[in-house]
Write an enzyme that holds these catalytic residues in place. Structure first.
Site, PDB file in Angstrom:
ATOM      1  N   CYS A  70      -4.053   0.748  -2.646  1.00  0.00           N
ATOM      2  CA  CYS A  70      -3.952  -0.524  -1.937  1.00  0.00           C
ATOM      3  C   CYS A  70      -2.886  -1.411  -2.584  1.00  0.00           C
ATOM      4  O   CYS A  70      -2.604  -1.303  -3.778  1.00  0.00           O
ATOM      5  CB  CYS A  70      -5.281  -1.255  -1.966  1.00  0.00           C
ATOM      6  SG  CYS A  70      -6.636  -0.377  -1.196  1.00  0.00           S
ATOM      7  N   CYS A  93     -10.713  -2.551  -4.778  1.00  0.00           N
ATOM      8  CA  CYS A  93      -9.794  -3.587  -5.280  1.00  0.00           C
ATOM      9  C   CYS A  93     -10.567  -4.754  -5.883  1.00  0.00           C
ATOM     10  O   CYS A  93     -10.154  -5.323  -6.900  1.00  0.00           O
ATOM     11  CB  CYS A  93      -8.883  -4.082  -4.169  1.00  0.00           C
ATOM     12  SG  CYS A  93      -7.595  -2.896  -3.742  1.00  0.00           S
ATOM     13  N   GLU A 142      -3.063  -4.476  -3.390  1.00  0.00           N
ATOM     14  CA  GLU A 142      -3.590  -5.321  -4.458  1.00  0.00           C
ATOM     15  C   GLU A 142      -3.543  -4.585  -5.797  1.00  0.00           C
ATOM     16  O   GLU A 142      -3.120  -5.113  -6.816  1.00  0.00           O
ATOM     17  CB  GLU A 142      -5.048  -5.721  -4.166  1.00  0.00           C
ATOM     18  CG  GLU A 142      -5.242  -6.504  -2.892  1.00  0.00           C
ATOM     19  CD  GLU A 142      -5.611  -5.609  -1.718  1.00  0.00           C
ATOM     20  OE1 GLU A 142      -4.881  -4.631  -1.436  1.00  0.00           O
ATOM     21  OE2 GLU A 142      -6.627  -5.899  -1.066  1.00  0.00           O
ATOM     22  N   CYS A 159     -10.704  -4.470  -0.165  1.00  0.00           N
ATOM     23  CA  CYS A 159     -11.722  -3.420  -0.156  1.00  0.00           C
ATOM     24  C   CYS A 159     -12.542  -3.502  -1.451  1.00  0.00           C
ATOM     25  O   CYS A 159     -12.159  -4.166  -2.423  1.00  0.00           O
ATOM     26  CB  CYS A 159     -11.076  -2.044   0.001  1.00  0.00           C
ATOM     27  SG  CYS A 159     -10.350  -1.381  -1.520  1.00  0.00           S
ATOM     28  N   ASN A 192       0.832  -1.192   0.000  1.00  0.00           N
ATOM     29  CA  ASN A 192       0.000   0.000   0.000  1.00  0.00           C
ATOM     30  C   ASN A 192       0.875   1.253   0.000  1.00  0.00           C
ATOM     31  O   ASN A 192       1.962   1.274   0.579  1.00  0.00           O
ATOM     32  CB  ASN A 192      -1.012  -0.001   1.148  1.00  0.00           C
ATOM     33  CG  ASN A 192      -0.427  -0.281   2.510  1.00  0.00           C
ATOM     34  OD1 ASN A 192       0.557  -1.009   2.631  1.00  0.00           O
ATOM     35  ND2 ASN A 192      -1.017   0.280   3.536  1.00  0.00           N
ATOM     36  N   GLU A 214       0.275   5.226   0.716  1.00  0.00           N
ATOM     37  CA  GLU A 214      -0.678   6.238   1.182  1.00  0.00           C
ATOM     38  C   GLU A 214      -0.260   7.635   0.739  1.00  0.00           C
ATOM     39  O   GLU A 214       0.841   7.838   0.214  1.00  0.00           O
ATOM     40  CB  GLU A 214      -0.814   6.155   2.707  1.00  0.00           C
ATOM     41  CG  GLU A 214      -1.440   4.833   3.129  1.00  0.00           C
ATOM     42  CD  GLU A 214      -1.732   4.730   4.616  1.00  0.00           C
ATOM     43  OE1 GLU A 214      -2.460   3.812   4.999  1.00  0.00           O
ATOM     44  OE2 GLU A 214      -1.213   5.573   5.394  1.00  0.00           O
TER      45      GLU A 214
HETATM   46 ZN   LIG Z   1      -8.204  -2.052  -1.738  1.00  0.00          ZN
END
Ligand SMILES: [Zn+2]
Length: 152
Positions: free
Chosen positions: A60, A96, A62, A93, A49, A51
């Site tokens: 993310c 994703c 993924e 999430c 990830n 940010e």
């Molecule tokens: Zn995600």
């Protein structure tokens, strides 16, 4: 790749995802996530990830792994291994899940638990995103539009 062959690869993929997780840039959440994406040809792309101070721009692990694979020319995926510190199996999430569905519903997300046990559970993208919208939905809607127009 058959299920047994994939299952045999998963512990090694979990290690790669854990290594990627260590590179996470997450000064706001301190929630490190790692991903390892196995492509159909055996290539592996990792992600963590990333940010941002503008929170909505956070990426993310993924999606980072998928972007890494796609930017190297890969679009056929077998499994995405996801690691984080949640002590039970947890999927990705919603954003994703939708990005995974772009590349088909018949491949796997592998959820893991932290620790040395390498506990994991794999689910298809179809199971992860039931009634999901994907590229085929656009194709299918075109046929409906033609049917509607022909009825007018
Ligand atoms: Zn995600």
């Amino acid at each position: 790749m058959n299920d047994a062959d994939l299952d045999a690869l998963i512990p090694g993929l979990i290690k790669k995802a854990r290594d990627a997780r260590e590179k996470a840039y997450c000064p706001y959440s301190n929630f490190k996530v790692g991903a390892a994406l196995l492509c159909e040809d055996g290539s592996i792309f990792t992600g963590c990830n990333v940010e941002n101070a503008s929170y909505g721009l956070c990426m993310c692990a993924e999606r980072v792994s998928i972007a890494n694979a796609v930017s190297a020319g890969h679009r056929q995926f077998t499994a995405l291994i996801l690691v984080c510190d949640v002590p039970y199996f947890i999927g990705s999430c919603g954003m994703c899940r939708q990005v995974m569905a772009e590349f088909g519903f018949d491949w796997y997300l592998v959820m893991t638990t932290p620790g040395i046990n390498n506990d994991w559970k794999k689910v298809t993208i179809k199971e992860l995103l039931p009634y999901g919208f994907g590229p085929i939905s656009l194709d299918d809607s075109k046929g409906q539009k033609e049917n509607i127009q022909s009825n007018e």
